[in-house]
Design a protein around this motif. Structure first.
Motif, PDB file in Angstrom:
ATOM      1  N   VAL A 155      63.910  47.974 -21.323  1.00 60.24           N
ATOM      2  CA  VAL A 155      64.850  48.996 -21.954  1.00 60.24           C
ATOM      3  C   VAL A 155      65.612  49.702 -21.076  1.00 60.24           C
ATOM      4  CG1 VAL A 155      64.380  51.207 -23.349  1.00 60.24           C
ATOM      5  CG2 VAL A 155      62.887  49.311 -23.710  1.00 60.24           C
ATOM      6  N   THR A 156      65.136  49.903 -19.900  1.00 64.65           N
ATOM      7  CA  THR A 156      66.022  50.581 -18.795  1.00 64.65           C
ATOM      8  C   THR A 156      67.149  49.411 -18.476  1.00 64.65           C
ATOM      9  OG1 THR A 156      64.810  49.659 -17.162  1.00 64.65           O
ATOM     10  CG2 THR A 156      64.311  51.916 -17.758  1.00 64.65           C
ATOM     11  N   LEU A 157      66.891  48.266 -18.309  1.00 64.79           N
ATOM     12  CA  LEU A 157      68.204  47.273 -18.231  1.00 64.79           C
ATOM     13  C   LEU A 157      69.124  47.388 -19.159  1.00 64.79           C
ATOM     14  CD1 LEU A 157      69.042  45.149 -16.392  1.00 64.79           C
ATOM     15  CD2 LEU A 157      67.475  43.435 -17.588  1.00 64.79           C
ATOM     16  N   LEU A 158      68.436  47.353 -20.711  1.00 64.02           N
ATOM     17  CA  LEU A 158      69.237  47.102 -21.760  1.00 64.02           C
ATOM     18  C   LEU A 158      70.105  48.705 -21.574  1.00 64.02           C
ATOM     19  CD1 LEU A 158      67.122  45.768 -24.473  1.00 64.02           C
ATOM     20  CD2 LEU A 158      69.204  44.856 -23.401  1.00 64.02           C
ATOM     21  N   GLY A 159      69.482  49.828 -21.316  1.00 66.15           N
ATOM     22  CA  GLY A 159      70.270  51.110 -21.247  1.00 66.15           C
ATOM     23  C   GLY A 159      71.444  51.030 -20.380  1.00 66.15           C
ATOM     24  N   LYS A 160      71.080  50.519 -19.048  1.00 67.25           N
ATOM     25  CA  LYS A 160      71.957  50.300 -18.096  1.00 67.25           C
ATOM     26  C   LYS A 160      73.040  49.324 -18.353  1.00 67.25           C
ATOM     27  CE  LYS A 160      71.984  49.499 -13.234  1.00 67.25           C
ATOM     28  NZ  LYS A 160      71.350  49.014 -12.104  1.00 67.25           N
ATOM     29  N   GLU A 161      72.869  48.233 -19.124  1.00 67.81           N
ATOM     30  CA  GLU A 161      73.819  47.400 -19.482  1.00 67.81           C
ATOM     31  C   GLU A 161      74.857  48.027 -20.524  1.00 67.81           C
ATOM     32  OE1 GLU A 161      72.312  43.894 -20.820  1.00 67.81           O
ATOM     33  OE2 GLU A 161      71.638  43.228 -18.838  1.00 67.81           O
ATOM     34  N   GLN A 162      73.806  48.955 -21.539  1.00 65.31           N
ATOM     35  CA  GLN A 162      74.806  49.686 -22.579  1.00 65.31           C
ATOM     36  C   GLN A 162      75.647  50.653 -21.801  1.00 65.31           C
ATOM     37  OE1 GLN A 162      74.763  49.193 -25.891  1.00 65.31           O
ATOM     38  NE2 GLN A 162      76.412  50.682 -26.080  1.00 65.31           N
ATOM     39  N   VAL A 163      75.261  51.325 -20.814  1.00 63.94           N
ATOM     40  CA  VAL A 163      76.287  52.035 -19.994  1.00 63.94           C
ATOM     41  C   VAL A 163      77.498  51.471 -19.258  1.00 63.94           C
ATOM     42  CG1 VAL A 163      76.242  53.836 -18.159  1.00 63.94           C
ATOM     43  CG2 VAL A 163      74.520  54.034 -19.577  1.00 63.94           C
ATOM     44  N   ASP A 164      77.006  50.336 -18.841  1.00 58.19           N
ATOM     45  CA  ASP A 164      78.135  49.478 -18.336  1.00 58.19           C
ATOM     46  C   ASP A 164      79.115  48.984 -19.461  1.00 58.19           C
ATOM     47  OD1 ASP A 164      77.222  49.717 -15.481  1.00 58.19           O
ATOM     48  OD2 ASP A 164      75.761  47.726 -15.816  1.00 58.19           O
ATOM     49  N   ASP A 165      78.313  48.683 -20.593  1.00 60.95           N
ATOM     50  CA  ASP A 165      79.231  48.074 -21.400  1.00 60.95           C
ATOM     51  C   ASP A 165      80.227  49.461 -22.173  1.00 60.95           C
ATOM     52  OD1 ASP A 165      78.452  45.601 -21.495  1.00 60.95           O
ATOM     53  OD2 ASP A 165      77.201  45.878 -23.178  1.00 60.95           O
TER      54      ASP A 165
END
Length: 181
Positions: A2-12
């Motif tokens: 989830v943290t990785l997905l959250g981080k990727e969402q922020v990057d996106d």
């Protein structure tokens, strides 16, 4: 994850903002280029119109120059014709005056012999006399003195006549002025 997905969402989201800014900048640049293109097309059309009018003006000026050249040629021909007519008229007038002088002299011989002037006798050399006696033609006479057509010889004759009539005395001096200036 989830943290990785959250981080990727922020990057996106950051990439999305970056891409939107880039797209806006590209659209603005495209609009500016479109405006520049339309301005340049208008300038090209104006330049073409200017070239067209200038070409027409040059053609009109060339036609005017040709017309002036033709009128100059006609005027030159007319002046040449008038000059020839003038020269022939002056030659005829001169011949008529000479003929009148000869006729006047012949009339003087009959009516007033004292005023009749005999034609000057020409002195010809021995060689010319032999040629004339053998049936040849006499040599041409010399041209009259003075500057041709200016009457300088006439002025000299008038002066000589005036001196003869005055007895060669000088004219009297001019009268003196009444007072000093």
């Amino acid at each position: 994850m989830v943290t990785l997905l959250g981080k990727e969402q922020v990057d996106d989201d950051d990439k999305k903002l970056y891409c939107e800014k880039q797209i806006d900048a590209a659209e603005d640049t495209g609009k500016e280029l479109d405006l520049d293109i339309s301005d340049l097309e208008k300038a090209i059309e104006e330049t073409k119109a200017f070239i067209e009018t200038t070409t027409e003006e040059i053609a009109a000026l060339a036609a005017g120059i040709n017309a002036l050249d033709k009128s100059v040629v006609q005027a030159t021909d007319q002046r040449k014709a008038e000059n020839e007519e003038y020269k022939s008229t002056m030659a005829q007038n001169s011949a008529a005056k000479e003929l009148l002088g000869v006729a006047k002299n012949r009339l003087q011989k009959f009516y007033n012999p004292k005023l009749h002037v005999e034609a000057p006798k020409r002195e010809i050399s021995a060689e010319d006399r032999i040629a004339v006696n053998m049936g040849g033609t006499p040599p041409p006479t010399e041209a009259p003195g003075g500057i041709a057509g200016t009457g300088v010889e006439v002025f000299a004759q008038v002066r000589a006549h005036a001196q003869r009539s005055e007895g060669g005395a000088a004219p009297p001096p001019p009268p003196e002025a009444v007072g000093a200036y």
